[in-house]
Write a protein that holds these residues in place. Structure first.
Motif, PDB file in Angstrom:
ATOM      1  N   ASP A  12     -19.707  11.510  -5.138  1.00  0.00           N
ATOM      2  CA  ASP A  12     -18.499  11.565  -6.128  1.00  0.00           C
ATOM      3  C   ASP A  12     -17.515  12.374  -5.335  1.00  0.00           C
ATOM      4  O   ASP A  12     -16.474  12.418  -5.962  1.00  0.00           O
ATOM      5  CB  ASP A  12     -19.113  12.500  -7.464  1.00  0.00           C
ATOM      6  N   ASN A  13     -17.464  12.577  -4.125  1.00  0.00           N
ATOM      7  CA  ASN A  13     -16.607  13.270  -3.360  1.00  0.00           C
ATOM      8  C   ASN A  13     -15.923  12.013  -2.671  1.00  0.00           C
ATOM      9  O   ASN A  13     -14.806  12.270  -1.635  1.00  0.00           O
ATOM     10  CB  ASN A  13     -16.801  14.065  -2.591  1.00  0.00           C
ATOM     11  N   LEU A  14     -16.248  10.766  -2.888  1.00  0.00           N
ATOM     12  CA  LEU A  14     -15.633   9.464  -2.301  1.00  0.00           C
ATOM     13  C   LEU A  14     -14.772   8.738  -3.224  1.00  0.00           C
ATOM     14  O   LEU A  14     -15.591   8.370  -4.257  1.00  0.00           O
ATOM     15  CB  LEU A  14     -16.555   8.707  -1.612  1.00  0.00           C
ATOM     16  N   ILE A  15     -13.565   8.488  -2.640  1.00  0.00           N
ATOM     17  CA  ILE A  15     -12.716   7.475  -3.849  1.00  0.00           C
ATOM     18  C   ILE A  15     -12.206   6.394  -2.966  1.00  0.00           C
ATOM     19  O   ILE A  15     -11.601   6.493  -1.984  1.00  0.00           O
ATOM     20  CB  ILE A  15     -11.415   8.388  -4.508  1.00  0.00           C
ATOM     21  N   ALA A  16     -12.569   5.181  -3.158  1.00  0.00           N
ATOM     22  CA  ALA A  16     -12.013   3.930  -2.554  1.00  0.00           C
ATOM     23  C   ALA A  16     -10.886   3.256  -3.454  1.00  0.00           C
ATOM     24  O   ALA A  16     -10.717   3.536  -4.706  1.00  0.00           O
ATOM     25  CB  ALA A  16     -13.158   2.977  -2.480  1.00  0.00           C
ATOM     26  N   ILE A  17      -9.947   3.038  -2.608  1.00  0.00           N
ATOM     27  CA  ILE A  17      -8.822   2.150  -3.281  1.00  0.00           C
ATOM     28  C   ILE A  17      -8.715   0.884  -2.760  1.00  0.00           C
ATOM     29  O   ILE A  17      -8.683   0.574  -1.536  1.00  0.00           O
ATOM     30  CB  ILE A  17      -7.429   3.062  -3.131  1.00  0.00           C
ATOM     31  N   VAL A  18      -8.672  -0.376  -3.605  1.00  0.00           N
ATOM     32  CA  VAL A  18      -8.719  -1.635  -3.225  1.00  0.00           C
ATOM     33  C   VAL A  18      -7.257  -1.889  -3.414  1.00  0.00           C
ATOM     34  O   VAL A  18      -6.765  -2.039  -4.505  1.00  0.00           O
ATOM     35  CB  VAL A  18      -9.594  -2.595  -4.035  1.00  0.00           C
ATOM     36  N   THR A  33     -14.680  12.801 -11.937  1.00  0.00           N
ATOM     37  CA  THR A  33     -15.799  12.051 -12.211  1.00  0.00           C
ATOM     38  C   THR A  33     -16.931  12.531 -11.309  1.00  0.00           C
ATOM     39  O   THR A  33     -16.831  12.666 -10.195  1.00  0.00           O
ATOM     40  CB  THR A  33     -15.543  10.636 -11.818  1.00  0.00           C
ATOM     41  N   LYS A  34     -17.969  12.730 -11.943  1.00  0.00           N
ATOM     42  CA  LYS A  34     -19.187  13.477 -11.268  1.00  0.00           C
ATOM     43  C   LYS A  34     -20.346  12.487 -11.110  1.00  0.00           C
ATOM     44  O   LYS A  34     -20.724  12.003 -12.104  1.00  0.00           O
ATOM     45  CB  LYS A  34     -19.541  14.771 -11.855  1.00  0.00           C
ATOM     46  N   GLY A  35     -21.129  12.508 -10.179  1.00  0.00           N
ATOM     47  CA  GLY A  35     -22.395  11.900  -9.995  1.00  0.00           C
ATOM     48  C   GLY A  35     -22.423  10.508  -9.493  1.00  0.00           C
ATOM     49  O   GLY A  35     -23.306   9.810  -8.854  1.00  0.00           O
ATOM     50  N   VAL A  36     -21.284  10.000  -9.459  1.00  0.00           N
ATOM     51  CA  VAL A  36     -20.731   8.375  -8.893  1.00  0.00           C
ATOM     52  C   VAL A  36     -19.446   8.390  -8.133  1.00  0.00           C
ATOM     53  O   VAL A  36     -18.694   8.977  -8.446  1.00  0.00           O
ATOM     54  CB  VAL A  36     -20.901   7.597  -9.949  1.00  0.00           C
ATOM     55  N   PRO A  37     -19.522   7.627  -7.164  1.00  0.00           N
ATOM     56  CA  PRO A  37     -18.213   7.478  -6.360  1.00  0.00           C
ATOM     57  C   PRO A  37     -17.202   6.680  -7.520  1.00  0.00           C
ATOM     58  O   PRO A  37     -17.439   5.932  -8.140  1.00  0.00           O
ATOM     59  CB  PRO A  37     -18.509   6.688  -5.256  1.00  0.00           C
ATOM     60  N   THR A  38     -15.796   6.854  -7.153  1.00  0.00           N
ATOM     61  CA  THR A  38     -14.853   5.659  -7.976  1.00  0.00           C
ATOM     62  C   THR A  38     -14.385   4.969  -7.070  1.00  0.00           C
ATOM     63  O   THR A  38     -13.793   5.386  -6.025  1.00  0.00           O
ATOM     64  CB  THR A  38     -14.044   7.057  -8.610  1.00  0.00           C
ATOM     65  N   VAL A  39     -13.759   3.630  -7.571  1.00  0.00           N
ATOM     66  CA  VAL A  39     -13.039   2.816  -6.993  1.00  0.00           C
ATOM     67  C   VAL A  39     -11.816   2.578  -7.832  1.00  0.00           C
ATOM     68  O   VAL A  39     -11.878   2.325  -9.031  1.00  0.00           O
ATOM     69  CB  VAL A  39     -13.575   1.535  -6.554  1.00  0.00           C
ATOM     70  N   ILE A  40     -10.555   2.558  -7.107  1.00  0.00           N
ATOM     71  CA  ILE A  40      -9.428   2.427  -7.886  1.00  0.00           C
ATOM     72  C   ILE A  40      -9.136   0.891  -7.570  1.00  0.00           C
ATOM     73  O   ILE A  40      -8.712   0.806  -6.352  1.00  0.00           O
ATOM     74  CB  ILE A  40      -8.377   3.090  -7.615  1.00  0.00           C
ATOM     75  N   ILE A  41      -8.952   0.194  -8.411  1.00  0.00           N
ATOM     76  CA  ILE A  41      -8.352  -1.413  -8.079  1.00  0.00           C
ATOM     77  C   ILE A  41      -7.192  -1.379  -8.298  1.00  0.00           C
ATOM     78  O   ILE A  41      -6.572  -1.469  -9.445  1.00  0.00           O
ATOM     79  CB  ILE A  41      -9.290  -2.515  -8.785  1.00  0.00           C
ATOM     80  N   ALA A  42      -6.266  -1.465  -7.250  1.00  0.00           N
ATOM     81  CA  ALA A  42      -4.706  -1.247  -7.339  1.00  0.00           C
ATOM     82  C   ALA A  42      -4.119  -2.436  -7.332  1.00  0.00           C
ATOM     83  O   ALA A  42      -4.119  -3.281  -6.466  1.00  0.00           O
ATOM     84  CB  ALA A  42      -4.102   0.003  -6.411  1.00  0.00           C
ATOM     85  N   ALA A  57       0.861  -1.366  -0.046  1.00  0.00           N
ATOM     86  CA  ALA A  57       0.062  -0.020   0.021  1.00  0.00           C
ATOM     87  C   ALA A  57       0.753   1.243   0.148  1.00  0.00           C
ATOM     88  O   ALA A  57       0.446   2.299  -0.074  1.00  0.00           O
ATOM     89  CB  ALA A  57      -1.005  -0.106   1.150  1.00  0.00           C
ATOM     90  N   THR A  58       2.220   0.923   0.048  1.00  0.00           N
ATOM     91  CA  THR A  58       3.162   2.279   0.266  1.00  0.00           C
ATOM     92  C   THR A  58       2.779   3.342  -0.860  1.00  0.00           C
ATOM     93  O   THR A  58       2.919   4.527  -0.531  1.00  0.00           O
ATOM     94  CB  THR A  58       4.482   1.878   0.607  1.00  0.00           C
ATOM     95  N   ASP A  59       3.061   2.857  -1.870  1.00  0.00           N
ATOM     96  CA  ASP A  59       3.188   3.594  -3.066  1.00  0.00           C
ATOM     97  C   ASP A  59       2.128   4.573  -3.254  1.00  0.00           C
ATOM     98  O   ASP A  59       2.109   5.867  -3.573  1.00  0.00           O
ATOM     99  CB  ASP A  59       3.586   3.083  -4.487  1.00  0.00           C
ATOM    100  N   ILE A  60       0.659   4.135  -3.095  1.00  0.00           N
ATOM    101  CA  ILE A  60      -0.358   4.798  -3.117  1.00  0.00           C
ATOM    102  C   ILE A  60      -0.833   5.924  -2.078  1.00  0.00           C
ATOM    103  O   ILE A  60      -0.883   7.048  -2.257  1.00  0.00           O
ATOM    104  CB  ILE A  60      -1.772   3.669  -3.095  1.00  0.00           C
ATOM    105  N   MET A  61      -0.152   5.511  -0.723  1.00  0.00           N
ATOM    106  CA  MET A  61      -0.378   6.510   0.348  1.00  0.00           C
ATOM    107  C   MET A  61       0.746   7.736   0.150  1.00  0.00           C
ATOM    108  O   MET A  61       0.459   8.733   0.367  1.00  0.00           O
ATOM    109  CB  MET A  61      -0.030   5.860   1.753  1.00  0.00           C
ATOM    110  N   SER A  98       3.092   1.763 -10.147  1.00  0.00           N
ATOM    111  CA  SER A  98       3.330   2.795 -10.968  1.00  0.00           C
ATOM    112  C   SER A  98       2.869   4.083 -10.478  1.00  0.00           C
ATOM    113  O   SER A  98       1.591   4.530 -10.568  1.00  0.00           O
ATOM    114  CB  SER A  98       2.707   2.211 -12.265  1.00  0.00           C
ATOM    115  N   PHE A  99       3.726   5.117 -10.277  1.00  0.00           N
ATOM    116  CA  PHE A  99       3.341   6.386 -10.026  1.00  0.00           C
ATOM    117  C   PHE A  99       2.731   7.150 -11.051  1.00  0.00           C
ATOM    118  O   PHE A  99       1.736   7.742 -10.882  1.00  0.00           O
ATOM    119  CB  PHE A  99       4.465   7.320  -9.142  1.00  0.00           C
TER     120      PHE A  99
END
Length: 203
Positions: free
Chosen positions: A134-140, A192-201, A2-6, A178-179
């Motif tokens: 849409d102000n919520l971004i999850a990272i898996v 992205t507006k109107g929906v939350p986003t999830v980034i599957i890393a 998780a380090t690179d993402i943080m 990958s940065f």
């Protein structure tokens, strides 16, 4: 894993101020997979929330740096986590509060792929989509491992991309080490507006 993402979040993406820990307009970060706390502590220390030398007190009696993040003890920690599956719900609450208060801050939540076995994660995912957060971004952090083995052997979460899409989320998949990929995904998610986003890393 998780380090690179943080690092990308604390040193490029997020608006935060170590000199004003409770700044109302700061972006929020919730580390739902609380056992990754050492990486969070390193980012907080290097950002100036407390001395870097304090990292040597990790998990010692009386230290502010416990084995899981504790918002009552550690400057810059937004949520006490480690009971897996709860972080996305807390992050959604912060995001909804931002909408109600007409604030422009973003809320970022890192979840482990193992904790996606928890039903509360999917209740939060369903709610976030319903409320158009849409102000919520999850990272898996998709490292394919959990406490006692591979996620595929303990409780498979595939098809993961299709699950998030079915819950109404914008889904991005990246190389989590990958940065350029990480930064591009965060910028795209913020647009992205109107929906939350999830980034599957994939890590």
């Amino acid at each position: 894993s998780a380090t690179d993402i943080m690092v990308a979040l604390y040193f490029d993406i997020m608006n935060h101020n170590p000199d004003d820990v409770k700044w109302p307009d700061r972006d929020r970060f919730v580390l739902s997979k609380g056992h990754a706390a050492p990486a969070l502590y390193a980012c907080l220390a290097e950002s100036g929330y407390f001395p870097v030398s304090e990292l040597n007190t990790l998990r010692q009696i009386g230290s502010r740096l416990q084995g899981h993040p504790d918002m009552r003890k550690t400057p810059g920690v937004e949520a006490s986590t480690g009971s897996e599956g709860q972080g996305l719900s807390m992050g959604l609450g912060m995001a909804l509060a931002g909408k109600l208060d007409r604030k422009s801050y973003m809320t970022y939540v890192m979840v482990g792929d193992g904790e996606l076995n928890c039903g509360q994660c999917w209740e939060a995912a369903m709610s976030a989509s319903f409320f158009k957060s849409d102000n919520l971004i999850a990272i898996v952090d998709r490292n394919k491992l959990q406490l006692d083995g591979a996620t595929s052997q303990i409780m498979s979460i595939e098809p993961l991309t299709d699950k998030w899409k079915a819950f109404g989320w914008n889904v991005l998949e990246i190389n989590g080490h990958s940065f350029p990929d990480i930064l591009a995904a965060f910028h795209k998610a913020k647009e992205t507006k109107g929906v939350p986003t999830v980034i599957i890393a994939h890590t």
